[in-house]
Design an enzyme around this catalytic site. Structure first.
Site, short mmCIF file in Angstrom:
data_model
loop_
_atom_site.label_atom_id
_atom_site.label_comp_id
_atom_site.label_asym_id
_atom_site.label_seq_id
_atom_site.Cartn_x
_atom_site.Cartn_y
_atom_site.Cartn_z
N GLY A 13 0.75 -1.21 -0.20
CA GLY A 13 -0.07 0.18 0.03
C GLY A 13 0.80 1.20 0.09
CG ASP A 34 -0.50 -5.54 0.43
OD1 ASP A 34 -0.21 -4.57 0.89
OD2 ASP A 34 -2.06 -5.88 -0.33
CG ASN A 35 -5.35 -9.26 0.88
OD1 ASN A 35 -4.79 -7.92 0.35
ND2 ASN A 35 -6.70 -9.34 1.66
CB THR A 38 -6.54 -1.63 -2.31
OG1 THR A 38 -5.64 -1.43 -0.34
CG2 THR A 38 -7.80 -1.79 -1.15
N GLY A 39 -3.59 -2.74 -2.35
CA GLY A 39 -2.24 -2.47 -2.20
C GLY A 39 -1.94 -3.30 -4.63
CG ASP A 59 -7.01 -12.62 3.47
OD1 ASP A 59 -7.10 -11.72 4.75
OD2 ASP A 59 -8.53 -12.65 2.78
CE1 TYR A 147 -10.24 2.41 7.15
CE2 TYR A 147 -10.70 4.34 7.90
CZ TYR A 147 -9.27 3.66 7.73
OH TYR A 147 -7.96 3.87 7.96
CE1 TYR A 161 -5.10 -10.39 21.24
CE2 TYR A 161 -2.84 -11.38 20.87
CZ TYR A 161 -3.85 -11.64 20.88
OH TYR A 161 -4.78 -12.31 20.95
CB THR A 177 -0.69 10.86 5.09
OG1 THR A 177 -1.16 11.14 5.94
CG2 THR A 177 0.41 11.08 4.51
#
Ligand code: UDP
Length: 315
Positions: A13, A34-35, A38-39, A59, A147, A161, A177
């Site tokens: 990405g 990355d799957n 969108t990358g 993924d 999102y 965690y 950004t």
């Protein structure tokens, strides 16, 4: 610092690929996962002969083991409103199951962990500028909820965690950004305006253009993230540029930088579009000694060549 092995999810990405470059430049070994939903592999092409970089097509909603790592940067998620609305279920899954899977990797290898959270945690904010202690004003069932709520859930998982398993976690809330490798056709304001201006097409302002955003150039953002990852701060830290622009002003900056004579047209405002957004970066300043350095005009100039070449590639 000693050379580390670092997992970066979302490596293909916009931010992920720049982060890989920075970490490799410091001498670390990087596994980029990355799957490619969108990358783009094009964002990593320049690393194809880099022996300290390995690409993992993965993924992260499926459990995986990259081998021993010292640090995990979890950046995987569709991130533009157009992408995450198109990939709503995937966005919820990566921001829940995917976050758990990557947290498990950090726990297993006693690795540090940084999660890329977002200013969307604040929703359409009633507090301005946004401080990290503000809990936000998010519509839990609106089009942006896939999102926003995934990112908010991830923050809860990361804190759990840290609290229950003692993982050395970090949470960055990233504000708008831009820069080279921002997807040219992802519907975001900077990419839309730059592409429209360079094509001589009208710039599409949604609503009356009075809504505000605060735009951070990518190199400043990556610097902030890396500093945070090496700090002892576990609570969320805003990273963004507090220089706030209306969308109309932003369009005018793009016209000035591109020298375009495109006209400006109005389109309907999407639902739940936040009316204003500006980070309070007091915590980043105090905790990390971080400050953005690149003003919008200069950042747009630095992005010009990339968008020019994208005009040729993207139909
Ligand atoms: N926007 C716009 N024209 C465009 C794309 C976006 O006026 O072609 C507006 C959008 O409505 C929002 C702001 O610009 O108010 C930033 O949108 P973006 O999609 O970049 O990301 P957001 O900050 O909303 O997540």
């Amino acid at each position: 610092m000693a050379s580390q092995t670092i997992l970066v999810t979302g490596a293909a990405g916009f931010l992920g690929s720049h982060l890989c470059d920075t970490l490799l430049g410091e001498g670390h070994t990087v596994i980029g996962a990355d799957n490619l939903s969108t990358g783009k592999t094009a964002n990593l092409e320049h690393l194809s002969s880099e022996p300290r970089f390995r690409f993992l097509e993965q993924d992260i909603t499926r459990p995986f083991d990259p081998g021993k790592v010292d640090y995990v940067f979890n950046l995987a998620s569709p991130a533009s409103p157009v992408d995450y609305t198109r990939l709503g279920i995937e966005t919820l899954q990566v921001g829940s199951v995917g976050t758990f899977n990557t947290l498990e990797i950090a726990r297993k290898y006693n690795a540090g962990y940084l999660h890329a959270s977002t200013s969307e945690c604040y929703g359409d904010p009633e507090v301005h500028p946004q401080v990290e202690t503000y809990w936000g004003n998010v519509n839990p069932i609106g089009p942006r909820s896939v999102y926003d709520e995934a990112k908010r859930f991830s923050e809860a998982a990361v804190m759990a965690y840290h609290r229950y398993h003692g993982v050395n976690t970090h949470l960055v809330r990233i504000f708008n950004t831009y820069g080279p490798r921002l997807q040219a056709n992802d519907g975001r304001v900077i990419s839309n305006f730059m592409m429209q201006a360079l094509r001589g097409e009208p710039l599409t302002i949604y609503g009356d253009g009075s809504q505000t955003r605060s735009f951070c150039f990518v190199s400043d953002l990556i610097d902030g993230i890396v500093r945070l990852s090496r700090s002892s701060e576990h609570l969320p830290v805003n990273i963004g540029n507090p220089d706030e622009w209306t969308i109309l002003e932003c369009a005018k900056e793009v016209l000035a930088v591109t020298g375009s004579s495109s006209e400006i047209v109005r389109k309907p405002l999407p639902p739940d579009d936040p009316t204003r957004r500006r980070p309070d970066i007091t915590r980043a300043r105090n905790l990390l000694g971080w400050e953005p350095r690149i003003p919008l005009r200069e950042g747009l100039q630095r992005s010009l060549e990339y968008f020019r070449s994208s005009v040729a590639v993207v139909a």
